[in-house]
Design an enzyme around this catalytic site. Structure first.
Site, PDB file in Angstrom:
ATOM      1  N   ASP A   1      73.888   7.381  40.783  1.00 45.83           N
ATOM      2  CA  ASP A   1      72.937   7.253  41.893  1.00 45.83           C
ATOM      3  C   ASP A   1      73.369   8.136  43.064  1.00 45.83           C
ATOM      4  O   ASP A   1      72.542   8.764  43.727  1.00 45.83           O
ATOM      5  CB  ASP A   1      72.842   5.779  42.304  1.00 45.83           C
ATOM      6  CG  ASP A   1      72.655   4.901  41.086  1.00 45.83           C
ATOM      7  OD1 ASP A   1      71.702   5.162  40.346  1.00 45.83           O
ATOM      8  OD2 ASP A   1      73.484   4.007  40.834  1.00 45.83           O
TER       9      ASP A   1
ATOM     10  N   HIS B   1      73.254  -1.306  41.042  1.00 42.44           N
ATOM     11  CA  HIS B   1      72.740  -0.177  40.265  1.00 42.44           C
ATOM     12  C   HIS B   1      71.399  -0.613  39.665  1.00 42.44           C
ATOM     13  O   HIS B   1      71.321  -1.078  38.533  1.00 42.44           O
ATOM     14  CB  HIS B   1      73.712   0.240  39.165  1.00 42.44           C
ATOM     15  CG  HIS B   1      73.070   1.208  38.210  1.00 42.44           C
ATOM     16  ND1 HIS B   1      72.713   2.485  38.583  1.00 42.44           N
ATOM     17  CD2 HIS B   1      72.645   1.074  36.934  1.00 42.44           C
ATOM     18  CE1 HIS B   1      72.133   3.089  37.570  1.00 42.44           C
ATOM     19  NE2 HIS B   1      72.066   2.251  36.551  1.00 42.44           N
TER      20      HIS B   1
HETATM   21  P1  NAX Z   1      73.062   3.190  23.458  1.00 39.78           P
HETATM   22  O1  NAX Z   1      72.204   2.054  23.012  1.00 39.78           O
HETATM   23  O2  NAX Z   1      72.782   4.574  22.973  1.00 39.78           O
HETATM   24  O3  NAX Z   1      74.578   2.875  23.071  1.00 39.78           O
HETATM   25  C1  NAX Z   1      75.167   1.647  23.310  1.00 39.78           C
HETATM   26  C2  NAX Z   1      76.218   1.450  22.238  1.00 39.78           C
HETATM   27  O4  NAX Z   1      76.927   0.267  22.565  1.00 39.78           O
HETATM   28  C3  NAX Z   1      75.629   1.256  20.836  1.00 39.78           C
HETATM   29  O5  NAX Z   1      76.225   2.199  19.966  1.00 39.78           O
HETATM   30  C4  NAX Z   1      75.999  -0.170  20.495  1.00 39.78           C
HETATM   31  O6  NAX Z   1      76.270  -0.350  19.103  1.00 39.78           O
HETATM   32  C5  NAX Z   1      77.244  -0.371  21.353  1.00 39.78           C
HETATM   33  N1  NAX Z   1      77.588  -1.767  21.632  1.00 39.78           N
HETATM   34  C6  NAX Z   1      76.748  -2.801  21.846  1.00 39.78           C
HETATM   35  N2  NAX Z   1      77.446  -3.933  22.031  1.00 39.78           N
HETATM   36  C7  NAX Z   1      78.757  -3.604  21.933  1.00 39.78           C
HETATM   37  C8  NAX Z   1      79.962  -4.333  22.032  1.00 39.78           C
HETATM   38  N3  NAX Z   1      79.957  -5.657  22.220  1.00 39.78           N
HETATM   39  N4  NAX Z   1      81.139  -3.658  21.885  1.00 39.78           N
HETATM   40  C9  NAX Z   1      81.146  -2.337  21.658  1.00 39.78           C
HETATM   41  N5  NAX Z   1      80.027  -1.596  21.549  1.00 39.78           N
HETATM   42  C10 NAX Z   1      78.854  -2.228  21.695  1.00 39.78           C
HETATM   43  O7  NAX Z   1      73.076   3.131  25.050  1.00 39.78           O
HETATM   44  P2  NAX Z   1      73.530   4.239  26.100  1.00 39.78           P
HETATM   45  O8  NAX Z   1      72.359   5.087  26.423  1.00 39.78           O
HETATM   46  O9  NAX Z   1      74.782   4.873  25.650  1.00 39.78           O
HETATM   47  O10 NAX Z   1      73.771   3.316  27.396  1.00 39.78           O
HETATM   48  C11 NAX Z   1      74.842   2.386  27.438  1.00 39.78           C
HETATM   49  C12 NAX Z   1      74.681   1.468  28.621  1.00 39.78           C
HETATM   50  O11 NAX Z   1      74.724   2.200  29.836  1.00 39.78           O
HETATM   51  C13 NAX Z   1      73.334   0.712  28.664  1.00 39.78           C
HETATM   52  O12 NAX Z   1      73.593  -0.638  29.038  1.00 39.78           O
HETATM   53  C14 NAX Z   1      72.587   1.409  29.773  1.00 39.78           C
HETATM   54  O13 NAX Z   1      71.631   0.566  30.368  1.00 39.78           O
HETATM   55  C15 NAX Z   1      73.714   1.744  30.713  1.00 39.78           C
HETATM   56  N6  NAX Z   1      73.468   2.769  31.737  1.00 39.78           N
HETATM   57  C16 NAX Z   1      74.077   2.614  32.938  1.00 39.78           C
HETATM   58  C17 NAX Z   1      73.988   3.545  33.940  1.00 39.78           C
HETATM   59  C18 NAX Z   1      74.703   3.354  35.247  1.00 39.78           C
HETATM   60  O14 NAX Z   1      74.537   4.215  36.112  1.00 39.78           O
HETATM   61  N7  NAX Z   1      75.481   2.296  35.461  1.00 39.78           N
HETATM   62  C19 NAX Z   1      73.142   4.757  33.756  1.00 39.78           C
HETATM   63  C20 NAX Z   1      72.878   5.096  32.346  1.00 39.78           C
HETATM   64  C21 NAX Z   1      72.652   3.935  31.426  1.00 39.78           C
HETATM   65  O15 NAX Z   1      71.296   3.551  31.519  1.00 39.78           O
END
Ligand code: NAX
Length: 327
Positions: free
Chosen positions: A161, A189
């Protein structure tokens, strides 16, 4: 040669992971003379673990001189073992028709378990950075489980952000991005976050004076930064990944660089109108590698106070939804 540090990453086979791991292994996060061991953690799902194997193969194929080892696991007690940095990226995405409260509860469970395991097995100097959404509240839940590691070690990322806000201000003023300084993100966020433009500077002068358009600053600027994630989903058909990974590189790099001034979501001590014990974005100055102090003394006008009140209200509501998950 320094001895390697251990960097645990959850969600390592996800979108953000795919951009992030190569940056860490190349030295962008910890510097060009700091070897790393990557401890990659995925959900115990066959498809995710298979994808992780592919990512690890690609890391091998990069022949990064700083990468001294790769652990692949779905067992968090192996993945977080002796980790110096725990980057909590993995989380369950919000599904169709899912309420925010359900997302908070589902993800909260993940962060209870990870908080407990990190506290039990990570290195004594462990630092934790949370990206998985809702990042501030997940961070609060994880930190609440820790008895050994102090709450200040748990930070959530609002750097994406901040970077978005810096870029928007530079575009509007028609200046090089590097001229824009001291733009900090307050609060959650989420679209309620507040990019405090009144304190930002351009070439050492007030950015608000140079831009000279309060209507834009209070309206379209705040809205563009707050809703940028949704705009990227609408355009790309997928959520921000490379920019989120880049922001996490910046978040950690700034936290290990004494003197760096940047926005981080940290445990509130009641400053700037936030309730105590919510994790709120605010300006910090890194003191020693991995440690920071909140920068105090910024005055907030009536507009800023109302924006902070709104984002604080959301953080307090999120905390209420997960009250039974906070140790
Ligand atoms: P993806 O869905 O591509 O990848 C997430 C991965 O996490 C998957 O491979 C899944 O199998 C794995 N996972 C789920 N539960 C797990 C656990 N208990 N232990 C280990 N791995 C686990 O999502 P992605 O685009 O990489 O985003 C990841 C997270 O970042 C999401 O929650 C998203 O909302 C968040 N974001 C946060 C941002 C921020 O600024 N704070 C911005 C970007 C993003 O939206």
């Amino acid at each position: 040669m320094k001895s390697p540090i251990r960097v645990a990453v959850t969600g390592a086979a996800g979108q953000i992971g795919y951009s992030l791991l190569f940056r860490i292994a190349s030295g962008a996060m910890f510097g060009p003379d700091q070897p790393v061991i990557l401890q990659l953690i995925e959900a115990p799902i066959e498809k995710a673990l298979k994808a992780l194997e592919g990512v690890a193969m690609e890391l091998d194929d990069c022949a990064f001189p700083l990468l001294k080892g790769i652990v692949q696991t779905s067992d968090a007690s192996i993945g977080f073992k002796d980790a110096n940095w725990c980057l909590l990226v993995g989380a369950k995405p919000r599904g169709p028709g899912m309420e925010r409260a359900d997302l908070l509860k589902d993800n909260g469970k993940i962060f209870i378990g990870q908080g407990q395991i990190i506290d039990a097995v990570a290195a004594a100097d462990a630092r934790i950075a949370v990206v998985g959404n809702p990042a501030n509240t997940n961070c609060m839940i994880a930190a609440s489980q820790a008895k050994r590691l102090p709450a200040e070690r748990f930070t959530a990322m609002v750097r994406l952000d901040q970077n978005r806000a810096q870029s928007q201000l530079a575009k509007k003023a028609g200046v090089d991005l590097t001229a824009v300084k001291d733009i900090f993100i307050y609060g959650n966020h989420s679209p309620t976050m507040f990019p405090a433009f009144a304190h930002a500077t351009i070439g050492g002068q007030s950015a608000a004076k140079i831009i000279n358009d309060d209507t834009w600053l209070q309206g379209p600027f705040c809205e563009t930064v707050g809703k940028r994630g949704a705009a990227i989903i609408a355009a790309r058909g997928a959520s921000s990944a490379a920019s989120a990974a880049n922001a996490l590189v910046d978040h950690v790099r700034s936290l290990v660089t004494p003197g760096a001034i940047h926005s981080v979501a940290v445990k509130s001590q009641g400053l700037y109108g936030f309730d105590t014990n919510v994790w709120a974005g605010m300006p910090v100055r890194t003191t020693t590698p991995g440690s920071y102090e909140v920068i105090t003394g910024y005055t907030m006008d009536a507009f800023a106070q109302s924006k902070i009140a709104a984002t604080n209200k959301e953080l307090v509501e999120e905390r209420a939804f997960v009250a039974d998950m906070i140790a």
